[in-house]
Design a protein around this motif. Structure first.
Motif, mmCIF file in Angstrom:
data_model
loop_
_atom_site.group_PDB
_atom_site.id
_atom_site.type_symbol
_atom_site.label_atom_id
_atom_site.label_comp_id
_atom_site.label_asym_id
_atom_site.label_seq_id
_atom_site.Cartn_x
_atom_site.Cartn_y
_atom_site.Cartn_z
ATOM 1 N N ALA A 138 49.563 38.433 42.436
ATOM 2 C CA ALA A 138 49.371 38.476 40.984
ATOM 3 C C ALA A 138 49.042 39.893 40.547
ATOM 4 N N ASP A 139 49.525 40.251 39.364
ATOM 5 C CA ASP A 139 49.183 41.557 38.811
ATOM 6 C C ASP A 139 48.506 41.366 37.449
ATOM 7 N N LEU A 140 48.150 42.452 36.831
ATOM 8 C CA LEU A 140 47.411 42.389 35.567
ATOM 9 C C LEU A 140 48.210 41.660 34.488
ATOM 10 N N ALA A 141 49.503 41.848 34.444
ATOM 11 C CA ALA A 141 50.347 41.168 33.449
ATOM 12 C C ALA A 141 50.298 39.650 33.642
ATOM 13 N N ASP A 142 50.303 39.211 34.904
ATOM 14 C CA ASP A 142 50.221 37.775 35.187
ATOM 15 C C ASP A 142 48.904 37.198 34.668
ATOM 16 N N VAL A 143 47.816 37.901 34.917
ATOM 17 C CA VAL A 143 46.496 37.424 34.479
ATOM 18 C C VAL A 143 46.434 37.393 32.954
ATOM 19 N N GLU A 144 46.992 38.390 32.293
ATOM 20 C CA GLU A 144 47.002 38.434 30.829
ATOM 21 C C GLU A 144 47.784 37.239 30.262
ATOM 22 N N VAL A 145 48.912 36.919 30.875
ATOM 23 C CA VAL A 145 49.716 35.795 30.425
ATOM 24 C C VAL A 145 48.948 34.489 30.603
#
Length: 88
Positions: free
Chosen positions: A75-82
């Motif tokens: 997981a990356d930051l974009a995944d967590v934001e989504v």
């Protein structure tokens, strides 16, 4: 004359049955109205006590916690934001 009296007696009995049934239905309506009022009161109470907005940590903090627990997480930051956007 006897036939007319017999017919009136039958109608009277039928009318009494309808009155009894109507009374039972009236009582049932009153009970359902009371249940509805209680449910509406409970709903209003629940609305007032329920949190309106969930508080989530910052996406970067969540990602760091995830990486600390699962070192090989992709997981990356974009995944967590989504994901946070979906939960909000």
């Amino acid at each position: 004359m006897k036939a007319a009296n017999k017919q009136l007696t039958e109608w009277d009995a039928e009318l009494n049955q309808l009155h009894e049934r109507n009374g039972d239905l009236g009582l049932k309506v009153q009970m359902l109205e009371q249940e509805l009022k209680e449910a509406q009161r409970d709903r209003e109470t629940n609305k007032k006590s329920a949190p309106t907005v969930a508080e989530f940590p910052e996406p970067a903090d969540l990602l760091n916690q995830l990486k600390a627990r699962r070192k090989k997480s992709r997981a990356d930051l974009a995944d967590v934001e989504v994901l946070l956007g979906l939960l909000s």
